[in-house]
Design a protein around this motif. Structure first.
Motif, PDB file in Angstrom:
ATOM      1  N   GLU A  88       6.560  21.548 -17.625  1.00 51.51           N
ATOM      2  CA  GLU A  88       7.417  21.015 -17.194  1.00 51.51           C
ATOM      3  C   GLU A  88       8.043  22.050 -15.989  1.00 51.51           C
ATOM      4  O   GLU A  88       8.409  21.476 -14.900  1.00 51.51           O
ATOM      5  CB  GLU A  88       8.707  20.879 -18.067  1.00 51.51           C
ATOM      6  N   GLU A  92       8.202  21.125 -11.798  1.00 52.84           N
ATOM      7  CA  GLU A  92       9.022  21.387 -11.128  1.00 52.84           C
ATOM      8  C   GLU A  92       8.756  22.108  -9.742  1.00 52.84           C
ATOM      9  O   GLU A  92       9.167  21.846  -8.670  1.00 52.84           O
ATOM     10  CB  GLU A  92      10.349  21.755 -11.772  1.00 52.84           C
ATOM     11  N   SER A  93       8.240  23.041 -10.062  1.00 53.26           N
ATOM     12  CA  SER A  93       7.691  24.027  -9.136  1.00 53.26           C
ATOM     13  C   SER A  93       6.857  23.503  -7.885  1.00 53.26           C
ATOM     14  O   SER A  93       7.046  23.372  -6.782  1.00 53.26           O
ATOM     15  CB  SER A  93       6.981  25.258  -9.525  1.00 53.26           C
ATOM     16  N   LYS A  96       8.624  20.851  -5.871  1.00 52.52           N
ATOM     17  CA  LYS A  96       9.415  21.432  -4.792  1.00 52.52           C
ATOM     18  C   LYS A  96       8.502  22.109  -3.724  1.00 52.52           C
ATOM     19  O   LYS A  96       8.902  21.956  -2.562  1.00 52.52           O
ATOM     20  CB  LYS A  96      10.202  22.790  -5.686  1.00 52.52           C
ATOM     21  N   LYS A 134       6.440  12.263 -14.437  1.00 54.64           N
ATOM     22  CA  LYS A 134       6.999  13.246 -13.686  1.00 54.64           C
ATOM     23  C   LYS A 134       6.555  13.024 -12.290  1.00 54.64           C
ATOM     24  O   LYS A 134       6.326  13.359 -11.266  1.00 54.64           O
ATOM     25  CB  LYS A 134       6.534  14.708 -14.127  1.00 54.64           C
TER      26      LYS A 134
END
Length: 134
Positions: A88, A92-93, A96, A134
């Motif tokens: 997770e 997210e990284s 981004k 995701k």
């Protein structure tokens, strides 16, 4: 023989103020990732490794992504990463850092290591779940 103390010391060094120490610690952990004995002690390192995915220094982020990729080479590493919610943080990284307004040519190797880790995670039954949606 790999001993828990080596892993705990290396995990603590991931919090160093010196970028080169953080980078080298991540690389050392990535080297340990191939050892079944060492993977048993990675729970010490996971919180710090997840934090380094957003380090200000690209070399530190890249070394950390490589270490995660190394962990995904076998099912046991994938299981340990999933248990600690590492995919997770990696997702997210990746989102981004790969966004059109943030992506740079310099980030390429970092993003490639994360992609390789994601591919390896999909080979593990336990690794697919965190990647969905995701």
């Amino acid at each position: 023989m790999i001993d828990a103390e080596i892993l705990t010391i290396t995990a603590e060094l991931l919090k160093s103020e010196e970028a080169e120490v953080r980078e080298q610690s991540a690389l050392l952990l990535g080297s340990f990732a191939l050892s079944a004995i060492a993977r048993q002690f990675f729970y010490y390192a996971f919180p710090n490794m997840k934090a380094l995915l957003e380090d200000d220094v690209l070399a530190v982020r890249t070394a950390t992504a490589w270490a995660f990729k190394q962990l995904t080479v076998n099912d046991d590493g994938c299981q340990r990463m999933v248990d600690q919610k590492c995919p997770e943080a990696m997702i997210e990284s990746f989102i981004k850092r790969s966004a059109i307004e943030n992506v740079t040519k310099d980030d390429a190797q970092y993003l490639i290591y994360l992609l390789e880790a994601f591919v390896n995670l999909t080979f593990s039954d336990i690794g697919i779940e965190p990647l969905l949606g995701k």
